[in-house]
Design an enzyme around this catalytic site. Structure first.
Site, PDB file in Angstrom:
ATOM      1  N   LYS A 279       0.834  -1.202   0.000  1.00 49.89           N
ATOM      2  CA  LYS A 279       0.000   0.000   0.000  1.00 49.89           C
ATOM      3  C   LYS A 279       0.868   1.253   0.000  1.00 49.89           C
ATOM      4  CE  LYS A 279      -3.942  -1.837   2.613  1.00 49.89           C
ATOM      5  NZ  LYS A 279      -4.950  -1.666   1.558  1.00 49.89           N
ATOM      6  N   ARG A 353     -10.459 -11.462   1.718  1.00 52.88           N
ATOM      7  CA  ARG A 353     -11.268 -12.550   1.153  1.00 52.88           C
ATOM      8  C   ARG A 353     -10.526 -13.879   1.204  1.00 52.88           C
ATOM      9  NH1 ARG A 353     -11.622  -9.176  -4.360  1.00 52.88           N
ATOM     10  NH2 ARG A 353     -11.332  -7.516  -2.822  1.00 52.88           N
TER      11      ARG A 353
HETATM   12  N1  BES Z   1      -8.240  -3.691   4.273  1.00 51.48           N
HETATM   13  C1  BES Z   1      -8.330  -3.306   2.914  1.00 51.48           C
HETATM   14  C2  BES Z   1      -9.598  -2.517   2.603  1.00 51.48           C
HETATM   15  C3  BES Z   1      -9.610  -1.083   3.032  1.00 51.48           C
HETATM   16  C4  BES Z   1      -8.878  -0.143   2.356  1.00 51.48           C
HETATM   17  C5  BES Z   1     -10.418  -0.674   4.045  1.00 51.48           C
HETATM   18  C6  BES Z   1      -8.927   1.186   2.723  1.00 51.48           C
HETATM   19  C7  BES Z   1     -10.481   0.651   4.416  1.00 51.48           C
HETATM   20  C8  BES Z   1      -9.731   1.586   3.761  1.00 51.48           C
HETATM   21  C9  BES Z   1      -8.331  -4.530   2.017  1.00 51.48           C
HETATM   22  O1  BES Z   1      -7.572  -5.594   2.458  1.00 51.48           O
HETATM   23  C10 BES Z   1      -7.770  -4.095   0.694  1.00 51.48           C
HETATM   24  O2  BES Z   1      -6.628  -3.740   0.670  1.00 51.48           O
HETATM   25  N2  BES Z   1      -8.586  -4.131  -0.349  1.00 51.48           N
HETATM   26  C11 BES Z   1      -8.172  -3.714  -1.640  1.00 51.48           C
HETATM   27  C12 BES Z   1      -8.735  -4.684  -2.627  1.00 51.48           C
HETATM   28  C13 BES Z   1      -8.231  -4.466  -4.030  1.00 51.48           C
HETATM   29  C14 BES Z   1      -6.757  -4.799  -4.092  1.00 51.48           C
HETATM   30  C15 BES Z   1      -9.026  -5.318  -4.962  1.00 51.48           C
HETATM   31  C16 BES Z   1      -8.717  -2.300  -1.878  1.00 51.48           C
HETATM   32  O3  BES Z   1      -9.860  -2.035  -1.498  1.00 51.48           O
HETATM   33  O4  BES Z   1      -7.977  -1.482  -2.400  1.00 51.48           O
HETATM   34 MN    MN Z   2      -5.564  -5.419   1.868  1.00 53.42          MN
END
Ligand code: BES
Ligand code: MN
Ligand code: ZN
Length: 496
Positions: A279, A353
């Site tokens: 990230k 997931r």
């Molecule tokens: N924990 C995150 C989701 C999230 C992101 C919650 C920002 C709150 C704020 C999750 O594990 C994630 O990183 N999801 C990705 C999925 C994508 C790679 C398909 C996302 O939402 O960017």
């Molecule tokens: Mn994630």
């Protein structure tokens, strides 16, 4: 906190402070009228001065009025004399707590049920009001060295409620509000703890503590046991971390009959750096909140046990960290889930997931009446719904409707998104049974589509709480949502 409901007569019921609402047009609720009569018109006289207009948020103390058994009267502005929304009612209660704690009061008597709230009855006002009161006293000071300067003194609240026929129902409503608030506090504590303290092992030890306190059955599977079960998807996420993963199974048996349980599955990523698909660093600290789904399962189980609901509830918490490492998942890796279905990991940051799917397969063994997973799953859900509503998707409309209803009743709302078959195509993989991401479009829906493939054997719903589980900015912190929604759903299901 102690909350009681009494038909308290202000002429004789002793309290440090009475709290009443006043409207902008100077009109008084019946409770305020009574106070005015007892004080020989002192209240109306004060209002005629015009300093206090009754506008929303305004508050003031009056002292030493004659004829009443308290030295302090707290007036709360309630705005125009019309029904308040849930949010306006919440703000009035918050403003009361603010005034009471600012003045270091230890106790108060609330004459507030006569404020009208649109489509809500008195029992609801007592229940929700109690929840908000207790939540408003929540502080997270565990990690500060100076602890006591901000600790509120308020320990006891009494709702004045004169409807004798409903008195026991009203007490029950207050206890529900209190149990929900306590569950939220537990959930917030776990959420607020940082990743270096709140590890998978820490969550397991907290689960043992909760099990002991509330007499729940508990089992914590370690890595070896997960390997034996074939949880290849979950374990692939855990590989990148030095913290061993845990799979927590908590069981509450409140139903006299053996009865099919409701299974709650909570995402327990104690820190989500994204893995190799790392990230950006801005606000990455907030990914300590990526276990708020798990935390809501803790909080809900505590509330359910405190209320002794006659229902069986299982809490499943798959928990690990998602970090970049030489042993971590790589984009393109293919793993085999406990269900036997293979997954191509195109983005290691779509890890939630990957741990939930094995937990859903594990849930099959309980022959559940319903399975609800709760997860901070997608940033897309924050974009779609913001901080107001949890995203809700499921394979059984009746279950979804019950959850929507529970969300409305508890003022902890969810909003349904479609789970149409057409979206499933986005998960197509050239190398495995499915990919773990479905592209930029409809991210919350494709995440749920992924989960739905592991939820074929039961009625299932998914709550994406990415937007509601915590607040950012200056009020950064976990919210305790969706403990109210989940607890309400279980209250409804148990026939409490
Ligand atoms: N924990 C995150 C989701 C999230 C992101 C919650 C920002 C709150 C704020 C999750 O594990 C994630 O990183 N999801 C990705 C999925 C994508 C790679 C398909 C996302 O939402 O960017
Ligand atoms: Mn994630
Ligand atoms: Zn995550």
């Amino acid at each position: 906190m102690q909350i009681t409901v009494k038909s308290a007569d202000p002429a004789s019921f002793r309290s440090e402070c009475y709290v009443i609402g006043v409207y902008e047009d100077g009109s008084l609720t019946p409770a305020a009228k009574n106070i005015d009569k007892l004080t020989a018109g002192a209240l109306a006289k004060f209002l005629r001065r015009g300093d206090f207009t009754g506008r929303t948020g305004q508050k003031t103390f009056l002292y030493d009025l004659p004829g009443i058994a308290t030295t302090r009267l707290l007036l709360l502005g309630c705005g125009k004399n019309q029904a308040l929304s849930d949010t306006q009612y919440r703000d009035v209660i918050k403003s009361a707590v603010q005034a009471l704690t600012d003045n270091s009061l230890k106790e108060a008597c609330l004459l507030l049920t006569e404020i009208t709230v649109a489509d809500r009855d008195n029992l609801w006002k007592i229940r929700f009001g109690s929840e908000v009161l207790v939540q408003q006293l929540y502080r997270f000071t565990r990690l500060k060295s100076a602890k006591n300067d901000t600790a509120p003194q308020l320990k006891k609240l009494t709702w004045q409620f004169s409807n004798a026929a409903q008195l026991s129902a009203a007490s029950k409503a207050a206890q529900v509000g209190l149990a929900i608030a306590n569950g939220m506090a537990l959930s917030r504590d776990l959420g607020n703890l940082p990743g270096n303290i709140c590890t998978p092992g820490y969550l397991a030890s907290e689960a043992r503590k909760l099990a002991k306190q509330q007499q729940l059955k508990i089992k914590v599977l370690d890595q070896k046991q997960m390997e034996t079960l074939g949880m290849g998807s979950l374990l692939s996420v855990a590989k990148g971390s030095r913290q061993p993963p845990k799979f927590i199974v908590l069981e509450y048996h409140g139903s006299k009959k053996p009865g099919q349980p409701v299974v709650l599955v909570g995402k327990g990523i104690t820190f989500d750096a994204g893995g190799i698909s790392i990230k950006p660093s801005a606000a990455m600290d907030e990914m300590k909140f990526d276990m708020c789904g798990a935390a809501s399962v803790f909080g809900t189980l505590q509330a359910v046990a405190e209320l002794k609901l006659s229902i069986n509830v299982i809490g499943l918490i798959p928990t690990c960290e998602n970090l970049p490492d030489g042993a971590a998942n790589k984009p393109g890796d293919v793993v085999t889930s406990m269900s036997g279905q293979t997954i191509e990991i195109l983005n290691t940051d779509a890890e939630g997931r990957l741990i939930l799917c094995d937990a859903l397969t594990y849930a099959e063994r309980f022959k559940p009446k319903a399975v609800i997973d709760i997860a901070t799953l997608t940033g897309a859900c924050v974009i779609a719904l913001g901080g107001q509503a949890s995203g809700l998707l499921g394979n059984d409309q009746e279950l979804v409707d019950k959850l929507l209803q529970a969300g409305r009743h508890s003022a902890d709302r969810a909003w349904q998104l479609p789970l149409w078959e057409e979206y499933q195509e986005q998960l197509k993989s050239n190398f495995a049974d499915m990919a773990n991401i479905g592209g930029r479009e409809a991210g919350t829906i494709t995440a749920a589509c992924f989960l739905s493939r592991f939820a074929k054997k039961f009625k299932w719903a998914h709550l994406d709480i990415a937007g509601v589980a915590w607040l950012g900015g200056s009020s950064k912190g976990a919210t305790g949502r969706p403990v109210p929604l989940l607890t309400q759903y279980l209250i409804d299901t148990s026939g409490y």
